[in-house]
Design an enzyme around this catalytic site. Sequence first.
Site, PDB file in Angstrom:
ATOM      1  N   ASP A   1      -4.711  -6.001  -7.792  1.00 52.39           N
ATOM      2  CA  ASP A   1      -4.930  -5.456  -6.461  1.00 52.39           C
ATOM      3  C   ASP A   1      -5.350  -3.996  -6.646  1.00 52.39           C
ATOM      4  O   ASP A   1      -5.319  -3.460  -7.766  1.00 52.39           O
ATOM      5  CB  ASP A   1      -3.659  -5.578  -5.618  1.00 52.39           C
ATOM      6  CG  ASP A   1      -3.957  -5.632  -4.114  1.00 52.39           C
ATOM      7  OD1 ASP A   1      -5.076  -5.248  -3.713  1.00 52.39           O
ATOM      8  OD2 ASP A   1      -3.058  -6.032  -3.349  1.00 52.39           O
TER       9      ASP A   1
ATOM     10  N   HIS B   1       0.831  -1.199   0.000  1.00 52.03           N
ATOM     11  CA  HIS B   1       0.000   0.000   0.000  1.00 52.03           C
ATOM     12  C   HIS B   1       0.874   1.260   0.000  1.00 52.03           C
ATOM     13  O   HIS B   1       0.428   2.340  -0.389  1.00 52.03           O
ATOM     14  CB  HIS B   1      -0.909   0.043   1.234  1.00 52.03           C
ATOM     15  CG  HIS B   1      -1.969  -1.010   1.242  1.00 52.03           C
ATOM     16  ND1 HIS B   1      -1.728  -2.292   1.675  1.00 52.03           N
ATOM     17  CD2 HIS B   1      -3.275  -0.975   0.866  1.00 52.03           C
ATOM     18  CE1 HIS B   1      -2.844  -2.998   1.575  1.00 52.03           C
ATOM     19  NE2 HIS B   1      -3.795  -2.228   1.090  1.00 52.03           N
TER      20      HIS B   1
END
Length: 466
Positions: A245, A174
Site C-alpha cells: 500500500d 493512513h
Amino acid sequence: MNINRLIYPGFWFGKTPEQDALEMARRGAGGFCIYGGTRREVQDFIQKIRAASPLPQVFICADYEDGLGRWMAAEEWVLSNLAVGADGREDTAYQKGLTLAREARAVGVDWVFAPVLDLCDEPQNPIVNTRSFGAHPQAVGTLGAALCRGLRDGGVLNSIKHFPGHGRTTQDSHLGLPLLARTPQQLTQTELVPFCTALPGADSVMVGHLLFPALDEKYPASLSRAVITDLLKKRLGFQGLVFTDALCMKALGDEKQAALAALHAGAHILLAAEDSVALSDFLQKQALPLSVAAESVRLQETLGARLSGHPVTGLSAADFNQTYAPHCAVYEGEKLPLRPGLRAAYLELGNEEDFVAQPFLNALQAAGVHIVPAGEKAEVLLAVSFSNYKAFKGHINLSAAEQAALSRAAQKYAHTVWISFGSPFGTENIRELSARLWLFSPARAAQTCAADMLLGRQTAQGKLPF
C-alpha cells in the site's frame, strides 16, 4: 538491475513537484500512481512522464474504484461496491469493471487499484465502508472476481486489496497502524475468503498496512515475510505481482526502512513513497533481494504485454449508473410517495466534502414538490446524508451531534425519511425515522433515482449486503 523499476512514485496534482516526478521517470521508475487533477492535466502529465522515461512502457496507476469522480471534481462517480453488493449480481460487478476500465483508459490510466475485497463488517471502519461489496465473505469474493474480469476485459490491469483484510478495524491506516486481533482460523473463514476466490483473476495484490499478531507479531502485513511470501505466495499460491500500500501512509514510520523490509518480505512494487527520489538514492546503497527484483521486472513485462489486446467497451459512468441504480437501492419502512404540491422539509447531514445535492432536489422540485428548510412547516422531513470515506479523514458516519440533531428534527414531523448517498450506518438507534433509503453513492443518477423512488416512479430492488 535498475532498482527504480520497483518504485512507483505517487503524484498528487497541485502538491508534488513535477521535477521530482520527471527525475524518477528519467531514472526508470516502473510506474506512477496519480491522485487528482483534471482530464487534461492527467493526460499532459502522462505524456511528459513517458517522454522522459528510458523504458518502453511506464505503468500509470490510479485508485479509480468509483470512477474519476472521487479524484476529479467535475467528473461522475460510478456506483460504489456496496451498491453493487446490494444488487448482488455478478454481471453488475462485471459491468462496473468494464465501466471503470473505460473511464481509466479515457485519461491514459492502465492500472486501476480495484477492487477492494475488505469486508464491510465493522460499521465504525472509517476507510472501508462503501468501498466493500458487503459483509458476506463468499459474496464479496464472487463480486470481486467479476469486477476483476471486467477491468481485465476492459483493457486495464486490476489489483485486489487490502490483503489480508482491512474490514475489522476502526482505524484508518493512513493515520496509524491498525491492529487486528484475529486468529488464523477466523482469517481463513472470513477475511481470506474473498481473496482466495478472486486470486485466479487478479493481476496484482495490494498488501495493507495492518498488524495481524496471529500471523506476525512484529511486522505489518505489507512488510511481513510471513504474510507476503509464506501466506500469499506459498500457501495461497499467488504467482502475480505484489504491491505495498502507499508508503506515505502514517502506519509505517520511516518509509526507507519500510521499503527495504517490504522487498525482503517479497513485495515487488514500492508504492507512493513520500519522497521517491530519496528512496531511490537509499535503495541503491542497500543489499537487496535480487531474486525478488528480477521477478518484479519479469511480472511487469508480462502484465504489460497483456495491455496490447482489444478491450471490450463498457458503458459510460452515467449510463452504468442510470441502468443499475434501481437494482442497487434499498428501501425499508413506510411507503411515503411524495406528490405535486406537497411541502417537504430538507435537512442535510454528514457533508464534509461539499457534495452537491442539486440533482436530488431538482428532480423533486421538477415534480412539483416544494422543498423548504428543516424547521419550517411541512408534511415530511427528508434527511439526506453524504457521509463518506476519505483518506486521512479518520472518521465516517454521522457524528453524535448530527445524530442528535436528526432525532430532534424528526420529532417535529409526522414522517421522516433518511436518505443515504454514502455510509449506510449511523441511524440505527434513531427511532423517529419512518423510513430509510440507501443509495450508497453520491452519483447524480443515484440522486435522481432516489427522487424517483420517493415519488413512487421506481422501486428499490436491492437488499442490504451486511
